[in-house]
Design a protein around this motif. Structure first.
Motif, PDB file in Angstrom:
ATOM      1  N   ARG A  33      -5.641  -4.484   7.686  1.00 45.72           N
ATOM      2  CA  ARG A  33      -5.038  -5.889   7.452  1.00 45.72           C
ATOM      3  C   ARG A  33      -4.774  -6.609   8.804  1.00 45.72           C
ATOM      4  O   ARG A  33      -4.976  -7.842   8.632  1.00 45.72           O
ATOM      5  CB  ARG A  33      -3.972  -5.915   6.306  1.00 45.72           C
ATOM      6  CG  ARG A  33      -4.283  -5.285   5.072  1.00 45.72           C
ATOM      7  CD  ARG A  33      -2.911  -5.462   4.229  1.00 45.72           C
ATOM      8  NE  ARG A  33      -1.727  -5.082   4.638  1.00 45.72           N
ATOM      9  CZ  ARG A  33      -0.925  -3.903   4.178  1.00 45.72           C
ATOM     10  NH1 ARG A  33      -1.235  -3.540   3.014  1.00 45.72           N
ATOM     11  NH2 ARG A  33       0.213  -3.748   5.023  1.00 45.72           N
TER      12      ARG A  33
ATOM     13  N   SER B 154       6.206   7.041   7.179  1.00 42.89           N
ATOM     14  CA  SER B 154       5.417   6.514   5.797  1.00 42.89           C
ATOM     15  C   SER B 154       4.460   7.320   5.477  1.00 42.89           C
ATOM     16  O   SER B 154       4.118   7.457   4.324  1.00 42.89           O
ATOM     17  CB  SER B 154       4.791   4.844   6.126  1.00 42.89           C
ATOM     18  OG  SER B 154       4.244   4.993   7.321  1.00 42.89           O
ATOM     19  N   THR B 155       3.515   7.999   6.573  1.00 44.95           N
ATOM     20  CA  THR B 155       2.243   9.061   5.843  1.00 44.95           C
ATOM     21  C   THR B 155       2.822   9.968   5.327  1.00 44.95           C
ATOM     22  O   THR B 155       2.303  10.255   4.005  1.00 44.95           O
ATOM     23  CB  THR B 155       1.706   9.132   7.357  1.00 44.95           C
ATOM     24  OG1 THR B 155       1.463   8.261   8.209  1.00 44.95           O
ATOM     25  CG2 THR B 155       0.455  10.221   6.811  1.00 44.95           C
TER      26      THR B 155
ATOM     27  N   SER C 172      -4.672   3.517  11.081  1.00 47.41           N
ATOM     28  CA  SER C 172      -3.519   3.659  10.102  1.00 47.41           C
ATOM     29  C   SER C 172      -3.957   2.380   9.038  1.00 47.41           C
ATOM     30  O   SER C 172      -4.533   1.433   9.128  1.00 47.41           O
ATOM     31  CB  SER C 172      -2.420   3.040  11.079  1.00 47.41           C
ATOM     32  OG  SER C 172      -1.037   2.746  10.047  1.00 47.41           O
ATOM     33  N   GLY C 173      -3.481   3.094   7.574  1.00 47.38           N
ATOM     34  CA  GLY C 173      -4.070   1.987   6.753  1.00 47.38           C
ATOM     35  C   GLY C 173      -3.851   0.807   6.859  1.00 47.38           C
ATOM     36  O   GLY C 173      -4.594  -0.178   6.374  1.00 47.38           O
ATOM     37  N   SER C 174      -2.449   0.252   6.943  1.00 50.05           N
ATOM     38  CA  SER C 174      -2.037  -1.227   6.857  1.00 50.05           C
ATOM     39  C   SER C 174      -2.727  -1.816   8.213  1.00 50.05           C
ATOM     40  O   SER C 174      -2.792  -3.129   8.228  1.00 50.05           O
ATOM     41  CB  SER C 174      -0.644  -1.244   7.285  1.00 50.05           C
ATOM     42  OG  SER C 174       0.180  -0.225   8.141  1.00 50.05           O
TER      43      SER C 174
ATOM     44  N   LYS D  45      -2.273   7.510  -1.098  1.00 57.35           N
ATOM     45  CA  LYS D  45      -3.747   7.382  -0.674  1.00 57.35           C
ATOM     46  C   LYS D  45      -4.537   8.318  -1.699  1.00 57.35           C
ATOM     47  O   LYS D  45      -3.880   9.326  -2.159  1.00 57.35           O
ATOM     48  CB  LYS D  45      -3.901   8.146   0.802  1.00 57.35           C
ATOM     49  CG  LYS D  45      -3.217   7.523   2.025  1.00 57.35           C
ATOM     50  CD  LYS D  45      -3.544   8.318   3.115  1.00 57.35           C
ATOM     51  CE  LYS D  45      -2.842   7.787   4.460  1.00 57.35           C
ATOM     52  NZ  LYS D  45      -1.343   7.757   4.280  1.00 57.35           N
TER      53      LYS D  45
ATOM     54  N   ARG E 249      -1.933  10.568  18.381  1.00 61.67           N
ATOM     55  CA  ARG E 249      -2.481   9.842  17.298  1.00 61.67           C
ATOM     56  C   ARG E 249      -3.558   8.624  17.953  1.00 61.67           C
ATOM     57  O   ARG E 249      -4.533   8.515  17.192  1.00 61.67           O
ATOM     58  CB  ARG E 249      -1.358   9.368  16.550  1.00 61.67           C
ATOM     59  CG  ARG E 249      -1.690   8.760  15.099  1.00 61.67           C
ATOM     60  CD  ARG E 249      -0.620   8.178  14.278  1.00 61.67           C
ATOM     61  NE  ARG E 249      -0.935   7.559  13.165  1.00 61.67           N
ATOM     62  CZ  ARG E 249      -0.380   6.887  12.652  1.00 61.67           C
ATOM     63  NH1 ARG E 249       1.124   6.791  12.581  1.00 61.67           N
ATOM     64  NH2 ARG E 249      -0.963   6.117  11.549  1.00 61.67           N
TER      65      ARG E 249
ATOM     66  N   TYR F 289       0.893  -1.131   0.018  1.00 67.23           N
ATOM     67  CA  TYR F 289      -0.024  -0.038   0.199  1.00 67.23           C
ATOM     68  C   TYR F 289       0.920   1.411   0.135  1.00 67.23           C
ATOM     69  O   TYR F 289       1.593   1.533   0.869  1.00 67.23           O
ATOM     70  CB  TYR F 289      -0.844  -0.105   1.196  1.00 67.23           C
ATOM     71  CG  TYR F 289      -1.145   1.052   2.037  1.00 67.23           C
ATOM     72  CD1 TYR F 289      -1.794   2.245   1.409  1.00 67.23           C
ATOM     73  CD2 TYR F 289      -1.213   1.468   3.475  1.00 67.23           C
ATOM     74  CE1 TYR F 289      -2.159   3.352   2.107  1.00 67.23           C
ATOM     75  CE2 TYR F 289      -1.313   2.350   3.913  1.00 67.23           C
ATOM     76  CZ  TYR F 289      -1.868   3.407   3.375  1.00 67.23           C
ATOM     77  OH  TYR F 289      -2.381   4.766   4.029  1.00 67.23           O
TER      78      TYR F 289
HETATM   79  C1  DP6 Z   1       5.398   0.630   3.263  1.00 70.69           C
HETATM   80  O1  DP6 Z   1      -0.024   2.148   7.102  1.00 70.69           O
HETATM   81  O2  DP6 Z   1       1.944   2.892   8.250  1.00 70.69           O
HETATM   82  O3  DP6 Z   1       4.388  -0.525   5.031  1.00 70.69           O
HETATM   83  O4  DP6 Z   1      -1.962   4.884   6.596  1.00 70.69           O
HETATM   84  O5  DP6 Z   1      -0.231   6.661   6.846  1.00 70.69           O
HETATM   85  O6  DP6 Z   1      -0.598   5.012   8.725  1.00 70.69           O
HETATM   86  P1  DP6 Z   1      -0.776   5.331   7.148  1.00 70.69           P
HETATM   87  O7  DP6 Z   1       0.501   4.344   6.500  1.00 70.69           O
HETATM   88  P2  DP6 Z   1       1.038   2.877   6.960  1.00 70.69           P
HETATM   89  O8  DP6 Z   1       1.703   2.626   5.586  1.00 70.69           O
HETATM   90  C2  DP6 Z   1       2.375   1.449   5.469  1.00 70.69           C
HETATM   91  C3  DP6 Z   1       3.262   1.264   4.095  1.00 70.69           C
HETATM   92  C4  DP6 Z   1       4.046   0.314   3.929  1.00 70.69           C
HETATM   93  C5  DP6 Z   1       3.483  -0.670   2.917  1.00 70.69           C
HETATM   94  C6  DP6 Z   1       2.250  -1.717   3.475  1.00 70.69           C
HETATM   95  O9  DP6 Z   1       2.410  -1.926   4.806  1.00 70.69           O
HETATM   96  O10 DP6 Z   1       1.412  -1.903   2.609  1.00 70.69           O
END
Ligand code: DP6
Length: 333
Positions: A165, A213-214, A160-162, A46, A96, A43
């Protein structure tokens, strides 16, 4: 327009809140666990920063007993400790987490949170995915809710996006979705892990990252001309990974995962100012991995927003891998 603005359903966050059951006040304490995860198809980018809606789907493998365990307790004031260390209320980590909890807890409830990462500290693995997934599960237990798994994943995504999962085990796919309110952007389990699938961490540096990462993914989307090609990379990699998982085809899985990670890094290096997470040892390890592969050892690497490598291999080559990389920390077995 003003009618629309005053309608709670027109704000996606308020809409999500309206789907939560009532806050049951019987329990005063709750405990939960969520595993960390490593993406095989990343991922990166965004389409909506506030709702953490991704540009593409992603696919990960969860890390079993390596993750976050949290205890929540109703308290007079908010308090957070991580691995036994109190975290300052002014810190970004504290803000956060509690800003996120404000979305889902009863407004009058303050919480004392004790969070333990069961990932080896030296592995330098990001813990935000397991932390936010775990926070959702702990809140769910605190209020005696039984949320539908999709909603659980959507809530974790807002932290957090990841994390979307990390509410599941095994191989997990996060669907990007297309809806502006993000209600179709959630993860789903694809398959259990193969018993002989292994992941090891090669730590290159435990120093804090130069850029989180954000921010790094935002900069990539805004400034890297190569980012245009990223959705195409994901479109090619995802079906191949899904098929490899179905067939237990380790070589294809390893190749696609490594290619995907290197393409993500190439894209971020093409940002301005450039995002370069690699250190000289990162490249040295990659060369060594490629050399070992040429010699017949099936080992592949994936990298996230940092200089450390995650090696992918199978049980039959565990001893060889440990001999070639004495500092390898095996985290999935
Ligand atoms: C490179 O989930 O930490 O690990 O959504 O901004 O909190 P935010 O970002 P985050 O990004 C993970 C990025 C990665 C790739 C992945 O885990 O898919």
């Amino acid at each position: 327009m003003s009618d629309l603005m005053s309608d709670p359903m027109s704000d996606p966050l308020r809409h999500i809140q309206s789907l939560l059951p009532p806050h049951n006040t019987r329990n005063v304490t709750a405990e939960a666990y969520a595993p960390a995860n490593i993406a095989l198809c990343k991922y990166w980018g965004k389409r909506d920063a506030r709702l953490k809606l991704p540009v593409t789907d992603s696919l990960s493998v969860s890390l079993g007993t390596h993750g976050t365990r949290m205890t929540l307790q109703r308290a007079e004031t908010d308090h957070l400790s991580i691995n036994g260390q109190p975290i300052s209320a002014d810190s970004q980590t504290h803000r956060r987490l509690f800003d996120f909890l404000d979305l889902i807890r009863a407004p009058e409830h303050r919480l004392a949170i004790d969070s333990i990462n069961t990932i080896p500290i030296a592995a330098g693995l990001a813990s935000s995915a397991s932390a936010f997934a775990c926070a959702v599960k702990a809140i769910e237990t605190l209020y005696a809710w039984e949320l539908p798994p999709r909603l659980r994943s959507i809530l974790a995504r807002l932290g957090s996006g990841s994390a979307s999962r990390s509410v599941f085990e095994g191989f997990v796919q996060w669907h990007a979705g297309t809806a502006p309110d993000g209600m179709d952007s959630y993860a789903e389990p694809l398959a259990p892990l193969w018993p002989d699938f292994r992941i090891g961490i090669l730590t290159v540096s435990e120093a804090p990252k130069p850029i989180g990462s954000t921010e790094a993914m935002e900069r990539t989307v805004q400034t890297a001309p190569l980012y245009e090609a990223w959705p195409r990379q994901v479109e090619r990699d995802l079906p191949r990974l899904q098929q490899a998982i179905r067939d237990h085809d380790f070589a294809t899985l390893g190749q696609v995962a490594e290619h995907n990670a290197l393409a993500m890094h190439a894209t971020m290096i093409a940002s301005w100012p450039p995002v370069i997470y690699w250190l000289p040892e990162t490249t040295a390890h990659l060369h060594k991995i490629h050399h070992l592969r040429r010699e017949g050892l099936p080992v592949y690497a994936t990298l996230d927003a940092g200089p450390n490598l995650k090696l992918l291999y199978t049980a039959e080559h565990e001893t060889d891998l440990k001999a070639h990389f004495p500092h390898l920390i095996q985290i999935q077995h």
